[in-house]
Motif scaffolding. Sequence first.
Motif, mmCIF file in Angstrom:
data_model
loop_
_atom_site.group_PDB
_atom_site.id
_atom_site.type_symbol
_atom_site.label_atom_id
_atom_site.label_comp_id
_atom_site.label_asym_id
_atom_site.label_seq_id
_atom_site.Cartn_x
_atom_site.Cartn_y
_atom_site.Cartn_z
ATOM 1 N N MET A 107 -7.910 -29.454 -50.953
ATOM 2 C CA MET A 107 -7.050 -30.639 -51.072
ATOM 3 C C MET A 107 -6.271 -30.916 -49.787
ATOM 4 O O MET A 107 -5.997 -32.067 -49.450
ATOM 5 C CB MET A 107 -6.081 -30.470 -52.251
ATOM 6 C CG MET A 107 -6.748 -30.566 -53.616
ATOM 7 S SD MET A 107 -5.554 -30.478 -54.987
ATOM 8 C CE MET A 107 -4.691 -32.039 -54.807
ATOM 9 N N ILE A 108 -5.902 -29.868 -49.054
ATOM 10 C CA ILE A 108 -5.134 -30.066 -47.822
ATOM 11 C C ILE A 108 -5.991 -30.793 -46.774
ATOM 12 O O ILE A 108 -5.556 -31.783 -46.175
ATOM 13 C CB ILE A 108 -4.623 -28.711 -47.281
ATOM 14 C CG1 ILE A 108 -3.668 -28.072 -48.296
ATOM 15 C CG2 ILE A 108 -3.920 -28.910 -45.932
ATOM 16 C CD1 ILE A 108 -3.297 -26.628 -47.972
ATOM 17 N N SER A 109 -7.209 -30.309 -46.565
ATOM 18 C CA SER A 109 -8.084 -30.971 -45.583
ATOM 19 C C SER A 109 -8.461 -32.377 -46.046
ATOM 20 O O SER A 109 -8.566 -33.303 -45.228
ATOM 21 C CB SER A 109 -9.347 -30.138 -45.363
ATOM 22 O OG SER A 109 -9.026 -28.907 -44.747
ATOM 23 N N ALA A 110 -8.670 -32.549 -47.344
ATOM 24 C CA ALA A 110 -9.012 -33.879 -47.869
ATOM 25 C C ALA A 110 -7.852 -34.849 -47.667
ATOM 26 O O ALA A 110 -8.045 -36.000 -47.249
ATOM 27 C CB ALA A 110 -9.369 -33.776 -49.350
ATOM 28 N N SER A 111 -6.629 -34.393 -47.928
ATOM 29 C CA SER A 111 -5.454 -35.248 -47.746
ATOM 30 C C SER A 111 -5.282 -35.619 -46.275
ATOM 31 O O SER A 111 -4.937 -36.764 -45.940
ATOM 32 C CB SER A 111 -4.201 -34.525 -48.253
ATOM 33 O OG SER A 111 -4.298 -34.257 -49.632
ATOM 34 N N TYR A 112 -5.528 -34.639 -45.407
ATOM 35 C CA TYR A 112 -5.436 -34.891 -43.953
ATOM 36 C C TYR A 112 -6.444 -35.973 -43.542
ATOM 37 O O TYR A 112 -6.114 -36.902 -42.787
ATOM 38 C CB TYR A 112 -5.706 -33.583 -43.221
ATOM 39 C CG TYR A 112 -5.800 -33.702 -41.726
ATOM 40 C CD1 TYR A 112 -4.673 -34.008 -40.958
ATOM 41 C CD2 TYR A 112 -7.011 -33.489 -41.065
ATOM 42 C CE1 TYR A 112 -4.764 -34.109 -39.565
ATOM 43 C CE2 TYR A 112 -7.113 -33.581 -39.688
ATOM 44 C CZ TYR A 112 -5.986 -33.893 -38.940
ATOM 45 O OH TYR A 112 -6.086 -33.997 -37.570
ATOM 46 N N ALA A 113 -7.673 -35.859 -44.061
ATOM 47 C CA ALA A 113 -8.706 -36.850 -43.720
ATOM 48 C C ALA A 113 -8.329 -38.245 -44.215
ATOM 49 O O ALA A 113 -8.621 -39.247 -43.553
ATOM 50 C CB ALA A 113 -10.046 -36.418 -44.316
ATOM 51 N N LEU A 114 -7.682 -38.298 -45.346
ATOM 52 C CA LEU A 114 -7.342 -39.592 -45.948
ATOM 53 C C LEU A 114 -6.017 -40.151 -45.429
ATOM 54 O O LEU A 114 -5.695 -41.318 -45.669
ATOM 55 C CB LEU A 114 -7.256 -39.447 -47.477
ATOM 56 C CG LEU A 114 -8.569 -39.089 -48.190
ATOM 57 C CD1 LEU A 114 -8.283 -38.674 -49.632
ATOM 58 C CD2 LEU A 114 -9.536 -40.261 -48.148
ATOM 59 N N GLY A 115 -5.232 -39.317 -44.762
ATOM 60 C CA GLY A 115 -3.901 -39.757 -44.345
ATOM 61 C C GLY A 115 -2.929 -39.800 -45.505
ATOM 62 O O GLY A 115 -1.990 -40.597 -45.512
ATOM 63 N N ALA A 116 -3.150 -38.941 -46.481
ATOM 64 C CA ALA A 116 -2.275 -38.880 -47.665
ATOM 65 C C ALA A 116 -1.253 -37.766 -47.486
ATOM 66 O O ALA A 116 -1.616 -36.641 -47.130
ATOM 67 C CB ALA A 116 -3.112 -38.629 -48.922
ATOM 68 N N ASN A 117 0.006 -38.071 -47.718
ATOM 69 C CA ASN A 117 1.063 -37.067 -47.612
ATOM 70 C C ASN A 117 1.539 -36.586 -48.979
ATOM 71 O O ASN A 117 2.436 -35.742 -49.067
ATOM 72 C CB ASN A 117 2.251 -37.620 -46.823
ATOM 73 C CG ASN A 117 1.870 -37.988 -45.401
ATOM 74 O OD1 ASN A 117 1.927 -39.145 -44.997
ATOM 75 N ND2 ASN A 117 1.435 -37.006 -44.630
ATOM 76 N N THR A 118 0.985 -37.159 -50.026
ATOM 77 C CA THR A 118 1.294 -36.727 -51.389
ATOM 78 C C THR A 118 -0.013 -36.625 -52.179
ATOM 79 O O THR A 118 -0.848 -37.539 -52.108
ATOM 80 C CB THR A 118 2.236 -37.718 -52.097
ATOM 81 O OG1 THR A 118 3.418 -37.885 -51.317
ATOM 82 C CG2 THR A 118 2.614 -37.207 -53.482
ATOM 83 N N ALA A 119 -0.167 -35.536 -52.892
ATOM 84 C CA ALA A 119 -1.368 -35.350 -53.715
ATOM 85 C C ALA A 119 -0.953 -34.819 -55.088
ATOM 86 O O ALA A 119 0.073 -34.142 -55.222
ATOM 87 C CB ALA A 119 -2.336 -34.382 -53.038
ATOM 88 N N TYR A 120 -1.756 -35.162 -56.070
ATOM 89 C CA TYR A 120 -1.476 -34.722 -57.445
ATOM 90 C C TYR A 120 -2.700 -33.989 -58.011
ATOM 91 O O TYR A 120 -3.853 -34.341 -57.700
ATOM 92 C CB TYR A 120 -1.179 -35.920 -58.349
ATOM 93 C CG TYR A 120 0.091 -36.658 -58.006
ATOM 94 C CD1 TYR A 120 1.317 -36.258 -58.537
ATOM 95 C CD2 TYR A 120 0.065 -37.751 -57.137
ATOM 96 C CE1 TYR A 120 2.482 -36.936 -58.225
ATOM 97 C CE2 TYR A 120 1.234 -38.433 -56.811
ATOM 98 C CZ TYR A 120 2.439 -38.020 -57.366
ATOM 99 O OH TYR A 120 3.593 -38.690 -57.038
#
Length: 445
Positions: A107-120
């Motif tokens: 999830m961390i690498s996926a969020s980084y790729a997407l530019g997301a700073n919040t994930a659920y």
Amino acid sequence: MERKIILEHIDVKGIRSIEVYRSMGGYDSVAKALKSMTPDEVTEQVINSGLRGRGGAGFPTGRKWSFIDKKSNNPRYLICNADESEPGTFKDRYLMEHIPHRLIEGMISASYALGANTAYIYVRGEFKYIIGILNQSIKEAYQQGFLGKNILDSGFDLDIYVHPGAGAYICGEETALIESLEGKRGTPRLKPPFPAIKGLYDCPTVVNNVETLANIGWIVNNGAESYAQIGIGNSKGTKLISACGNINKPGVYEIEMGLPVETFIYNEKFCGGIKNGKDLKAVIPGGSSVPILPKELILKTADGKKRLLSYESLSEGGFQTGSMLGSGGFIVYNENACIVRNTYNLSRFYHHESCGQCSPCREGTSWMEAVLHRIEHGHGKQKDIDLLVEIASRIEGNTICPLGDAAAWPVAAAIRHFRHEFEFHVEHPEIVKNIRHGSLAKYAK
């Protein structure tokens, strides 16, 4: 053909803790992604790996990421769909229970790729023990600097929250999940707009399944080419299969895509054959929503080729002679199984879980359950069988989310391949009425 990527090290004592997980190379991919790759390069790796969504639809994961609206000034979100509730499918909860850091790392690498700073992580509320495990793992990740502000001095911030759902099957559909996460009733939205443009809080959002995200760390560490070399055709990598039913060794297995179905059922490394030496009758290969196949079509295609555990092989022949890989929920029935009773039980489930938003689904699932109840309990008529086929055809493709199809396909496929059993129930009510008749073969003249 037994290859472990996601479940690698799962047997290591204490692997659930971050210390042991890191000693096995855990979180190396986060350092690599955040310190030596751009977000677009991470997405490019996932695209080139050929990874497809493991929740059931099989849509290319990297391509889904590429749809995220980068022009929007709104925040972006990543949601992990952990609302696993389809009968016969239990691989995601197994993964979260035994090796939860594999998911958080991805999830961390996926969020980084997407530019997301919040994930659920949207998880079923009934899985209280898994919610506790996830919260503990997230806490450990914060303590070791993999979550929070300025992760590994990269300038990237990320917070992950666990959100318990109320336990509705429909919330496995991404837009219903988003509605639920916003605090509303979990009913699907019309698409377009798709979540990548207008998702959570009307912001760009990507929803990925647990198993899908658990693959990301390995892809970042080893490269897209290495991942793409595993598997067969357009079915790349490995797949978690949750096997249950009349087999000797039920459980969750990670297999390389392309493993023959016959090997999976009979080899001691996997299911270990049919329980008590019975004969195989049928298999639902991808969770209860996909078409059931009789023995002769689950072991070989209509063209006589070996049926493989891959997207392409399982769907070969269309719904006339094929099925789907789906979620990988592999349900095995032996010669004593009653297909009518099984179909009735599935129909009860989908009627109960229909959100009621679309008339074909709301009314159709109710009628299918009622008609199947009549047939199963010895009160059916021959015309009821054709009525079921007609109801299924009226539901399929006429609802705004896939639950309608999920309810219709099992009924249509059961009649397509086992019509004689439905007819037997109608012709011999004295045998099927209120008794556990089991195999019909012993009543054959």
